[in-house]
Scaffold this motif. Structure first.
Motif, mmCIF file in Angstrom:
data_model
loop_
_atom_site.group_PDB
_atom_site.id
_atom_site.type_symbol
_atom_site.label_atom_id
_atom_site.label_comp_id
_atom_site.label_asym_id
_atom_site.label_seq_id
_atom_site.Cartn_x
_atom_site.Cartn_y
_atom_site.Cartn_z
ATOM 1 N N PRO A 130 3.991 -6.982 -7.265
ATOM 2 C CA PRO A 130 3.466 -6.182 -6.159
ATOM 3 C C PRO A 130 2.239 -5.361 -6.517
ATOM 4 N N THR A 131 1.882 -5.298 -7.812
ATOM 5 C CA THR A 131 0.726 -4.508 -8.242
ATOM 6 C C THR A 131 -0.531 -5.346 -8.426
ATOM 7 N N ALA A 132 -0.457 -6.652 -8.188
ATOM 8 C CA ALA A 132 -1.568 -7.554 -8.506
ATOM 9 C C ALA A 132 -2.759 -7.359 -7.573
ATOM 10 N N ASP A 133 -3.954 -7.614 -8.113
ATOM 11 C CA ASP A 133 -5.178 -7.527 -7.316
ATOM 12 C C ASP A 133 -5.337 -8.727 -6.384
ATOM 13 N N TYR A 134 -4.670 -9.849 -6.691
ATOM 14 C CA TYR A 134 -4.922 -11.062 -5.906
ATOM 15 C C TYR A 134 -4.453 -10.942 -4.451
ATOM 16 N N TRP A 135 -3.653 -9.951 -4.115
ATOM 17 C CA TRP A 135 -3.262 -9.783 -2.720
ATOM 18 C C TRP A 135 -4.459 -9.424 -1.851
ATOM 19 N N GLN A 136 -5.540 -8.920 -2.484
ATOM 20 C CA GLN A 136 -6.746 -8.578 -1.723
ATOM 21 C C GLN A 136 -7.480 -9.825 -1.230
ATOM 22 N N LEU A 137 -7.110 -11.009 -1.742
ATOM 23 C CA LEU A 137 -7.723 -12.249 -1.270
ATOM 24 C C LEU A 137 -7.397 -12.517 0.190
ATOM 25 N N LEU A 138 -6.305 -11.939 0.675
ATOM 26 C CA LEU A 138 -5.983 -12.024 2.100
ATOM 27 C C LEU A 138 -6.724 -10.892 2.790
ATOM 28 N N GLY A 139 -7.722 -11.257 3.596
ATOM 29 C CA GLY A 139 -8.614 -10.268 4.183
ATOM 30 C C GLY A 139 -7.915 -9.336 5.158
ATOM 31 N N PRO A 140 -8.620 -8.313 5.601
ATOM 32 C CA PRO A 140 -8.032 -7.321 6.499
ATOM 33 C C PRO A 140 -7.602 -7.895 7.845
ATOM 34 N N GLU A 141 -8.122 -9.081 8.200
ATOM 35 C CA GLU A 141 -7.729 -9.704 9.471
ATOM 36 C C GLU A 141 -6.333 -10.326 9.396
ATOM 37 N N VAL A 142 -5.798 -10.449 8.176
ATOM 38 C CA VAL A 142 -4.471 -11.032 7.980
ATOM 39 C C VAL A 142 -3.448 -9.904 7.845
ATOM 40 N N ASN A 143 -2.470 -9.895 8.710
ATOM 41 C CA ASN A 143 -1.404 -8.899 8.609
ATOM 42 C C ASN A 143 -0.425 -9.344 7.529
ATOM 43 N N VAL A 144 -0.315 -8.546 6.482
ATOM 44 C CA VAL A 144 0.565 -8.859 5.358
ATOM 45 C C VAL A 144 1.687 -7.836 5.329
ATOM 46 N N VAL A 145 2.919 -8.333 5.254
ATOM 47 C CA VAL A 145 4.083 -7.454 5.152
ATOM 48 C C VAL A 145 4.815 -7.801 3.867
ATOM 49 N N SER A 146 4.940 -6.815 3.003
ATOM 50 C CA SER A 146 5.620 -6.991 1.729
ATOM 51 C C SER A 146 7.063 -6.512 1.873
ATOM 52 N N ILE A 147 7.985 -7.342 1.421
ATOM 53 C CA ILE A 147 9.410 -7.058 1.582
ATOM 54 C C ILE A 147 10.017 -6.740 0.218
ATOM 55 N N GLY A 148 10.552 -5.561 0.089
ATOM 56 C CA GLY A 148 11.185 -5.147 -1.156
ATOM 57 C C GLY A 148 10.368 -4.099 -1.885
ATOM 58 N N ASP A 149 9.104 -4.415 -2.194
ATOM 59 C CA ASP A 149 8.217 -3.514 -2.922
ATOM 60 C C ASP A 149 6.850 -3.498 -2.243
ATOM 61 N N ALA A 150 6.190 -2.358 -2.219
ATOM 62 C CA ALA A 150 4.884 -2.227 -1.592
ATOM 63 C C ALA A 150 3.796 -2.876 -2.445
ATOM 64 N N LEU A 151 2.775 -3.419 -1.784
ATOM 65 C CA LEU A 151 1.606 -3.979 -2.479
ATOM 66 C C LEU A 151 0.643 -2.830 -2.754
ATOM 67 N N THR A 152 0.689 -2.317 -3.962
ATOM 68 C CA THR A 152 -0.039 -1.085 -4.279
ATOM 69 C C THR A 152 -1.549 -1.266 -4.288
ATOM 70 N N ASN A 153 -2.039 -2.494 -4.509
ATOM 71 C CA ASN A 153 -3.485 -2.717 -4.581
ATOM 72 C C ASN A 153 -4.051 -3.371 -3.332
ATOM 73 N N ARG A 154 -3.285 -3.371 -2.249
ATOM 74 C CA ARG A 154 -3.816 -3.865 -0.974
ATOM 75 C C ARG A 154 -3.511 -2.840 0.113
ATOM 76 N N PRO A 155 -4.356 -1.820 0.236
ATOM 77 C CA PRO A 155 -4.147 -0.789 1.256
ATOM 78 C C PRO A 155 -4.100 -1.409 2.646
ATOM 79 N N GLY A 156 -3.239 -0.865 3.481
ATOM 80 C CA GLY A 156 -3.124 -1.356 4.842
ATOM 81 C C GLY A 156 -2.053 -2.401 5.038
#
Length: 326
Positions: A130-156
């Motif tokens: 959940p701390t990885a930078d690669y989650w930022q590859l999904l742009g802000p137009e994509v609604n991402v919901v993390s289940i279990g732990d928050a994605l700390t490096n993808r605000p929003g």
């Protein structure tokens, strides 16, 4: 009308129905038109073998309808949970593309890249890292919901969080109350997997409870974990109890204990985490931490449409026959 060969277009369907393209599209989706018209158009579509082209729909509406679902599917609970997510998405008129991260951050990175290339409309993920930078590859137009732990490096990003502090504390306290002072902790992760909140919390909680905790990582797949668990149970210094951060690993403990000639719970108490449907079928029944899966699924899918807020779910201890006093 008999089913015809070849790919049929929306224009073909509109011509057969005697309607405009717009009226045909609305009827197919049940958005406009009388009940009779909607039924007639859908019957014609079925007879003609017409299927909606998702790319064409995306170009027309700006929405693909596809949602990426990612988790480590060798874990039995995550398998079932992914099915629940896809069913919930389907009820909402969406489609799921499922990917197995297999508890491997590098594989998870490639999955995120694939989701981005497919232009998924959203993503429901049970992250390996959940701390990885690669989650930022999904742009802000994509609604991402993390289940279990928050994605700390993808605000929003949306989050549906698990109160793992409560779950770990409750499970270890149950063993401590039964007199267990040397407890094995099985973590469902590969050695390369970054630390996760649940496993980071466990040593501190165990120390406060007066438990000597022996933590080891094991493969998520039950069969592959048996050998690792057997090493833990071998020798005179073996733990009297084992707490597993997934039921899949708990089932591996059952097998390893049998191979070592140990009885559950007389010689070894076992606590799982998830309350998989098999927990009541093994003998003795598995003591485990249970989640309200339907509520978690509903919260996660709702976050795709209505981001905001961070639902926090707390597991309940379900005591069965796999634990007893020392």
């Amino acid at each position: 009308m008999s089913r015809q060969q070849g790919r049929r277009t929306l224009q073909d369907l509109a011509t057969a129905a005697g309607l405009s393209l717009a009226a045909t599209s609305y009827a197919l989706r049940g958005l406009r038109g009388s009940e009779a018209t909607i039924l007639r158009v859908r019957q014609l579509a079925d007879e003609m073998g017409y299927t909606v082209d998702p790319i064409a729909r995306a170009l027309a509406s700006g929405r693909t309808g596809w949602v990426g679902v990612s988790g480590s599917l060798r874990d039995l609970w995550q398998q079932d949970f992914s099915v629940l997510l896809t069913r919930a998405l389907r009820r909402g008129g969406r489609f799921a593309t499922i990917a197995d991260a297999d508890a491997d951050p590098e594989l998870e990175r490639r999955i995120v890249e694939q989701f981005a290339a497919q232009r998924v409309e959203g993503a429901l993920v049970s992250p390996v890292d959940p701390t990885a930078d690669y989650w930022q590859l999904l742009g802000p137009e994509v609604n991402v919901v993390s289940i279990g732990d928050a994605l700390t490096n993808r605000p929003g990003s949306g989050s549906v969080l698990f109160d793992n502090a409560y779950g770990v504390r409750t499970a270890l306290a149950h063993l401590a109350e039964l007199g267990h002072r040397r407890v094995g902790l099985l973590v469902p992760a590969l050695p390369s997997t970054p630390g996760r909140p649940a496993q980071l919390l466990a040593p501190e909680i165990a120390d406060a409870l007066g438990i000597d905790l022996v933590a080891i990582a094991a493969p998520a797949a039950t069969a592959e974990a048996v050998e690792v668990v057997s090493d833990l149970l071998a020798g005179s210094a073996r733990p009297t109890g084992v707490f597993c951060l997934s039921d899949s690993l708990a089932f591996a403990v059952y097998r390893a204990a049998r191979d070592e000639g140990l009885r559950i719970p007389e010689d070894l108490s076992v606590v799982g985490y998830d309350d998989h449907q098999l927990a009541v079928l093994v003998e003795p029944g598995l003591t485990t931490m249970a989640w309200d899966e339907d509520a978690i699924v509903e919260a996660a899918v709702n976050q795709l449409e209505n981001p905001g807020g961070i639902p926090l779910f707390r597991p309940d201890l379900v005591v069965r026959g796999s634990t007893s006093a020392v």
